[in-house]
Design an enzyme around this catalytic site. Structure first.
Site, PDB file in Angstrom:
ATOM      1  N   SER A 175      61.972  48.141  35.720  1.00 34.99           N
ATOM      2  CA  SER A 175      61.834  47.606  34.371  1.00 34.99           C
ATOM      3  C   SER A 175      60.626  46.670  34.367  1.00 34.99           C
ATOM      4  CB  SER A 175      63.117  46.847  34.002  1.00 34.99           C
ATOM      5  OG  SER A 175      62.981  46.189  32.764  1.00 34.99           O
ATOM      6  N   ASP A 209      61.852  49.789  26.053  1.00 34.95           N
ATOM      7  CA  ASP A 209      63.009  48.980  25.651  1.00 34.95           C
ATOM      8  C   ASP A 209      62.550  47.908  24.662  1.00 34.95           C
ATOM      9  OD1 ASP A 209      65.289  47.435  25.412  1.00 34.95           O
ATOM     10  OD2 ASP A 209      65.590  47.149  27.568  1.00 34.95           O
ATOM     11  N   GLU A 247      64.998  52.366  24.050  1.00 34.46           N
ATOM     12  CA  GLU A 247      66.235  51.607  24.212  1.00 34.46           C
ATOM     13  C   GLU A 247      66.296  50.470  23.191  1.00 34.46           C
ATOM     14  OE1 GLU A 247      66.464  50.251  28.249  1.00 34.46           O
ATOM     15  OE2 GLU A 247      68.176  48.944  27.892  1.00 34.46           O
ATOM     16  N   LYS A 293      76.137  48.570  31.280  1.00 38.72           N
ATOM     17  CA  LYS A 293      76.043  47.416  32.177  1.00 38.72           C
ATOM     18  C   LYS A 293      77.467  46.890  32.328  1.00 38.72           C
ATOM     19  CE  LYS A 293      71.429  45.955  30.624  1.00 38.72           C
ATOM     20  NZ  LYS A 293      70.671  45.047  29.736  1.00 38.72           N
ATOM     21  N   ASP A 344      71.882  49.651  24.198  1.00 43.49           N
ATOM     22  CA  ASP A 344      72.216  48.707  25.266  1.00 43.49           C
ATOM     23  C   ASP A 344      73.030  47.571  24.620  1.00 43.49           C
ATOM     24  OD1 ASP A 344      72.174  46.585  27.102  1.00 43.49           O
ATOM     25  OD2 ASP A 344      70.041  46.667  27.518  1.00 43.49           O
ATOM     26  N   GLY A 396      70.553  46.828  34.054  1.00 45.85           N
ATOM     27  CA  GLY A 396      70.493  45.708  34.995  1.00 45.85           C
ATOM     28  C   GLY A 396      70.275  44.417  34.252  1.00 45.85           C
ATOM     29  N   LYS A 427      59.014  47.155  28.634  1.00 47.26           N
ATOM     30  CA  LYS A 427      59.517  46.302  27.555  1.00 47.26           C
ATOM     31  C   LYS A 427      58.468  46.278  26.450  1.00 47.26           C
ATOM     32  CE  LYS A 427      63.255  44.447  29.490  1.00 47.26           C
ATOM     33  NZ  LYS A 427      64.592  44.602  28.876  1.00 47.26           N
ATOM     34  N   LYS A 461      60.267  51.662  33.054  1.00 44.43           N
ATOM     35  CA  LYS A 461      60.736  51.255  31.725  1.00 44.43           C
ATOM     36  C   LYS A 461      59.879  50.091  31.277  1.00 44.43           C
ATOM     37  CE  LYS A 461      64.564  48.443  30.387  1.00 44.43           C
ATOM     38  NZ  LYS A 461      66.025  48.236  30.424  1.00 44.43           N
TER      39      LYS A 461
END
Ligand code: OSB
Ligand code: MG
Length: 372
Positions: free
Chosen positions: A139, A192, A217, A266, A242, A294, A167, A165
């Protein structure tokens, strides 16, 4: 099955420095704060759990300090000295308290560690896990400059992570994604949004469709599965939820209105292993892929995530990195390391299957409270 009595519960607030600061759409973190829970039983077994809330309540309303307060004043009094035969009865004992699933999950994780130890099984075996290694990805935090972003991604690829991934947030999304895609045309890539967009951004987010992303996400707010359904109708890219999914009921509702095509599980967010398995089973029965999220976990929460991710429905790479992605040293004796095939190995010894390094644990403990 033998019951287990919660004889003594120890809470520790740990604060571990990150190797690099990590920025999401709203906040920058330089340390990982967490409440770690140790439950000792009558016959001297010890189980460990981690509450995954962050130091600042930006991902959701829970935070490290709030976890500690809710555990001390409300949750621990409900379970201390009590016996539990299974995770369901523990969950029911905690039910007078609404919400606060991260605090509850810390206790539940320690329960499962004890439960699997009592069975002489690893947690993965205990849950019916089918993998000996779990696939992982990295991430990547929001970066100030394109150069810095490329350098970070290149570093993770060099270390062996096969999925990235990114952000994103308004103003740092399409160009950044294009840059990574153009640099690595075949990379497994996803983004995300951490709830930083709204429906007015729908046309803008649709520009991400051309990059062949695995998913986008949680673009919209935590509470809003209705708007996610509308957004998904206007995107080719799969929406993954999420923050919006706190339970199997949330997952069922979101899937029934097609608010997403993928779910990030999660255990810490949804109240623990039992609820994670329920979401996993629901998604497996509907052919919906799930993957392990995570929260920058210490070795304890990381071990839990690895065990749960060994279940058959976890068909996409998880945000479960080597300990060294975040920490110079972990509080477990053997930190998690990345295998050459971008996987982590699922522990095989009883329970969570990790040994606490008490010296390092003490070094990072900033507060401790014992209940008995
Ligand atoms: O949105 O998935 C998220 C970390 C903290 C809070 C929310 C998220 C994340 C991550 C990091 O993306 C995942 C990891 O632990 O590596
Ligand atoms: Mg997320």
């Amino acid at each position: 099955m033998a019951k287990m009595k919660f004889n003594r519960i120890t809470l520790r607030h740990v604060r571990m420095p990150f190797r690099h600061a990590f920025s999401t759409s709203r906040w920058t973190l330089t340390h990982k704060d967490a409440i770690l829970i140790e439950i000792a039983t009558e016959d001297g077994l010890k189980g460990w759990g981690e509450c995954v809330a962050l130091a600042y309540p930006d991902y959701c309303y829970e935070s490290t300090a709030i976890n500690a307060l809710v555990l001390r004043d409300y949750l621990i009094p409900l379970v201390l000295g009590q016996e539990f035969a299974d995770a369901q009865s523990l969950w029911e004992a905690l039910s007078p308290v609404a919400g606060h699933r991260m605090a509850k999950a810390g206790l539940e994780c320690a329960f499962w560690d004890l439960d699997a130890q009592m069975q002489g099984q690893s947690l993965s075996q205990r849950l019916g896990g089918t993998r000996t290694r779990v696939e992982t990805g990295a991430s990547v935090s929001v970066h100030d400059s394109p150069e810095a972003l490329l350098k970070t991604v290149a570093g993770y690829l060099q270390e062996g992570y096969k999925r990235i991934k990114l952000k994103i947030k308004p103003g740092k999304d399409v160009l950044e994604t294009a840059l990574i895609r153009n640099t690595w045309p075949d990379l497994m890539l996803q983004v995300d949004g951490n709830a930083s967009y709204n429906l007015e951004h729908a046309a803008h987010l649709a520009k991400l469709d051309e990059f062949g992303l695995l998913m986008i996400e949680q673009p919209l707010s935590n509470e809003d599965i209705i708007d996610h359904a509308q957004l998904q109708r206007n995107l080719r890219t799969a929406v993954c939820l999420d923050e919006s999914i706190l339970s199997a009921d949330d997952a069922r509702r979101a899937l029934s209105i097609e608010a997403c095509r993928i779910i990030n599980i999660k255990p810490g967010r949804v109240g623990g292993v039992r609820e994670s398995v329920r979401i996993h089973d629901l998604c497996l029965s509907q052919g919906v892929p799930v993957w392990m999220g995570g929260m920058f976990e210490t070795g304890i929460g990381r071990a839990l995530n690895v065990a749960v991710a060994s279940l058959p429905g976890f068909s996409l790479p998880g945000d479960i990195s080597a300990s060294s992605k975040y920490f110079e040293e972990d509080i477990i004796e053997l930190p998690f390391t990345l295998n050459e095939d971008s996987t982590l190995t699922v522990p095989t010894s009883p329970g969570l299957g990790v040994q606490i390094d008490t010296k390092r644990l003490d070094k990072y403990t900033i507060a401790r409270d014992v209940f008995q």
